[in-house]
Design a protein around this motif. Structure first.
Motif, PDB file in Angstrom:
ATOM      1  N   ILE A 240       0.853  -1.178   0.000  1.00 28.12           N
ATOM      2  CA  ILE A 240       0.000   0.000   0.000  1.00 28.12           C
ATOM      3  C   ILE A 240       0.889   1.227   0.000  1.00 28.12           C
ATOM      4  CG2 ILE A 240      -1.973  -1.044   1.181  1.00 28.12           C
ATOM      5  CD1 ILE A 240      -0.991   0.141   3.757  1.00 28.12           C
ATOM      6  N   TYR A 241       0.402   2.286  -0.613  1.00 23.43           N
ATOM      7  CA  TYR A 241       1.144   3.536  -0.527  1.00 23.43           C
ATOM      8  C   TYR A 241       0.188   4.710  -0.507  1.00 23.43           C
ATOM      9  CZ  TYR A 241       0.535   3.934  -5.621  1.00 23.43           C
ATOM     10  OH  TYR A 241       0.015   4.013  -6.885  1.00 23.43           O
TER      11      TYR A 241
ATOM     12  N   LEU B  11      -4.103  10.237  -0.383  1.00 23.11           N
ATOM     13  CA  LEU B  11      -4.969   9.073  -0.594  1.00 23.11           C
ATOM     14  C   LEU B  11      -4.140   7.801  -0.536  1.00 23.11           C
ATOM     15  CD1 LEU B  11      -7.181  10.292  -3.552  1.00 23.11           C
ATOM     16  CD2 LEU B  11      -7.819  10.068  -1.159  1.00 23.11           C
ATOM     17  N   TRP B  12      -4.781   6.734  -0.098  1.00 21.33           N
ATOM     18  CA  TRP B  12      -4.082   5.451  -0.020  1.00 21.33           C
ATOM     19  C   TRP B  12      -4.442   4.579  -1.214  1.00 21.33           C
ATOM     20  CZ3 TRP B  12      -0.185   4.057   3.108  1.00 21.33           C
ATOM     21  CH2 TRP B  12       0.052   4.849   4.243  1.00 21.33           C
TER      22      TRP B  12
ATOM     23  N   ARG C  74      -7.971   2.087  -5.093  1.00 26.19           N
ATOM     24  CA  ARG C  74      -8.020   3.117  -4.063  1.00 26.19           C
ATOM     25  C   ARG C  74      -8.592   2.510  -2.796  1.00 26.19           C
ATOM     26  NH1 ARG C  74      -9.611   8.706  -5.868  1.00 26.19           N
ATOM     27  NH2 ARG C  74     -10.911   8.661  -4.013  1.00 26.19           N
ATOM     28  N   CYS C  75      -7.842   2.606  -1.713  1.00 27.92           N
ATOM     29  CA  CYS C  75      -8.255   1.950  -0.478  1.00 27.92           C
ATOM     30  C   CYS C  75      -9.549   2.518   0.089  1.00 27.92           C
ATOM     31  CB  CYS C  75      -7.157   2.061   0.571  1.00 27.92           C
ATOM     32  SG  CYS C  75      -5.616   1.297   0.061  1.00 27.92           S
ATOM     33  N   ASP C  76      -9.802   3.795  -0.147  1.00 31.30           N
ATOM     34  CA  ASP C  76     -11.021   4.384   0.413  1.00 31.30           C
ATOM     35  C   ASP C  76     -12.269   3.977  -0.364  1.00 31.30           C
ATOM     36  OD1 ASP C  76     -11.470   7.101  -1.515  1.00 31.30           O
ATOM     37  OD2 ASP C  76      -9.448   6.286  -1.425  1.00 31.30           O
TER      38      ASP C  76
END
Lengths: 313, 313
Positions: B173-174, B179-180, B196-198
């Motif tokens: 993950i970065y 944003l993650w 996109r993690c969100d």
DNA sequence: ATAATTATGACAATCCTTGTCACTATTATC
DNA sequence: GATAATAGTGACAAGGATTGTCATAATTAT
């Protein structure tokens, strides 16, 4: 108090003070000077870099390095510290002497084996990315220093269209998306403006008298400076998709609100001089945004579009 | 060896080992078990969180906290660590247990008075800004865990246009610009994609067999994954002003070269599916860019423009 | 049961720590 | 040049802390 306990506390004490005398410590710890002398020698053998000078105004000092007393970090704390410092490696320029990699390896070296294992595993799996730049900003520490000490600097600055030399009094510096910015009071423009640090060709101390801006700093500068400038209200509707697009690249001055169905709107006051930038930005959002006001922005978008049609038509 | 010295070394020793027995340490330090027991009790009183269990396979353990031995940091090192960790406060979500603020105050607390003064002065003058987001990404630690342990996850993902449930095997993950993101092998698409993690509505362990992707991590994923996808060459000329505009918002896949006169050009291979994004982007650059290829991009810009003309005309 | 482990107490020998005193050396200041 | 403030060293005796040994208890995995 046992000797070992006293030694630990002594270590903290000499860290706290920069300078101290044997007598002083003897009183503080309620032991004789002789004992303190012996203790200090022992600390010295344990690696605390002590230095002493005899004579009046002499005394002991802790040199260059400050020993941190045994701090208890949880594993998670140690890991977050590691990655926070690790993230700094993306920066081409930093306002510190940039020995952060030295600090990092010390930190890493002293960690227990399995915490180190955990970090090694995570090293290639987590990152805080900042766009890597070729641009360097060599004057960061000078700017920061001036901000702290409230001094005026003479800068040779290349803005978008021209190159000028003028006096500024820095308020602070910040990095955003890989670039360094310096909000400062510009004596030439007679207001607070933000300068890109990489666009400064030279920075030198100025003879000008500094203003008293000590109450202005990074956190409150917007509130204070946003009073006597030309602002104009903006209001724009966003579709559901527009909300998502805006989230990925928000502007600090625009406040987004969302409705239950996922759509939303933008509100805020923008600088009239920034209208061209907002025009490009909203063109990028395409159909997902509908601008209600200001009309100046709409006009600007229209003229930009028609120019572009000529180019790409 | 004096007792105080032994205590210090003991502290380091128990940090290094996660688990140990009294006998073991007694031999290591060449003292009796009774002494070690007494020492451990003293360490305990000094704040080292020791825990013991009797019986076979019992022994001592250090709980949650690891005591770092007295690490010597220079003032500059301490300052950079402080600000690196301080910068994490901008993140709404972190993959760690996020005790970083606790770590920070410990660190701050133990620093010498004048280092603390220096930090206080700098606190409002330096910042590493990351756009503040309302969006939170609650699954970061699960994703990171899966990346480290090579596990497959079933995610409920909302992409730009649709919502799907499918299996992914995370690579890491970065965070970028607040944003993650999570690059992962998608079993559904049969390739590595970045999520996109969100936008993940749920993340759960999957029953699928994991592939062996342990050699792929954040640093090398692009090299490996950029082989069997639809790419197209891009070439664009930038004016002097265009170069500056691009510098402020570069794309990782496009390589910019500059000439002596300040102008430059962009080269790179882009995904055909990304053309609409590049179209918006280059429209934003206006007259400062001239696209040479691909023609698909030009066509896309033209159609986008004419659509926008309808909207704003 | 057995063995491995922590845990505690008592005691004497010894080692360490401490304070005191006496002295030396250095240096800023008057 | 005298003085006072500071560090530094050595010696010594009294007292206190540390250590090892032994005895014994308690717990628990095998």
């Amino acid at each position: 108090m046992s000797k070992s306990k006293r030694l630990m506390e002594l270590m903290m004490a000499v860290n706290r003070k920069r300078k101290f005398t044997v007598k002083e410590l003897a009183q503080e710890f309620g032991v004789s000077s002789r004992t303190i002398l012996r203790d200090l020698q022992e600390l010295s053998e344990l690696g605390v870099p002590l230095y002493s000078e005899v004579g009046p105004h002499g005394g002991y000092q802790v040199l260059r390095e400050r020993i941190l007393p045994p701090i208890a970090f949880t594993e998670d704390e140690a890991v977050s510290i590691f990655f926070a410092v690790h993230a700094l490696r993306h920066y081409a320029s930093l306002p510190f002497e940039s020995e952060s990699s030295a600090a990092l390896s010390k930190f890493y070296y002293y960690m227990s084996g399995d915490t180190r294992d955990r970090i090694d595993q995570m090293k290639n799996r987590v990152d805080f990315v900042t766009p890597e730049r070729q641009i360097s900003a060599p004057y960061l520490s000078i700017l920061l220093d001036a901000a702290i000490q409230q001094k005026v600097l003479l800068i040779d600055y290349e803005s978008r269209d021209k190159r000028t030399i003028h006096d500024i009094q820095p308020i602070g510096i910040y990095s955003r998306n890989g670039l360094w910015y310096c909000p400062a009071y510009s004596f030439h423009h007679q207001e607070v403006r933000t300068f890109r640090c990489d666009r400064m060709h030279s920075v030198a101390p100025s003879d000008m008298e500094a203003l008293d801006l000590s109450h202005i700093h990074l956190e409150n500068r917007e509130v204070i400076t946003r009073t006597d400038q030309e602002h104009i209200a903006l209001y724009a509707e966003l579709t559901r998709k527009g909300v998502k697009m805006y989230e990925a690249e928000p502007w600090p001055v625009l406040n987004m609100q969302t409705r239950e169905d996922g759509s939303g709107w933008l509100e805020g006051k923008i600088l009239t001089s920034d209208i061209p930038y907002f025009a490009s930005f909203f063109i990028g959002l395409g159909h997902e945004v509908t601008i209600k006001e200001p009309s100046e922005l709409l006009a600007c978008i229209q003229s930009t579009l028609s120019e572009l049609m000529d180019k790409y038509g």
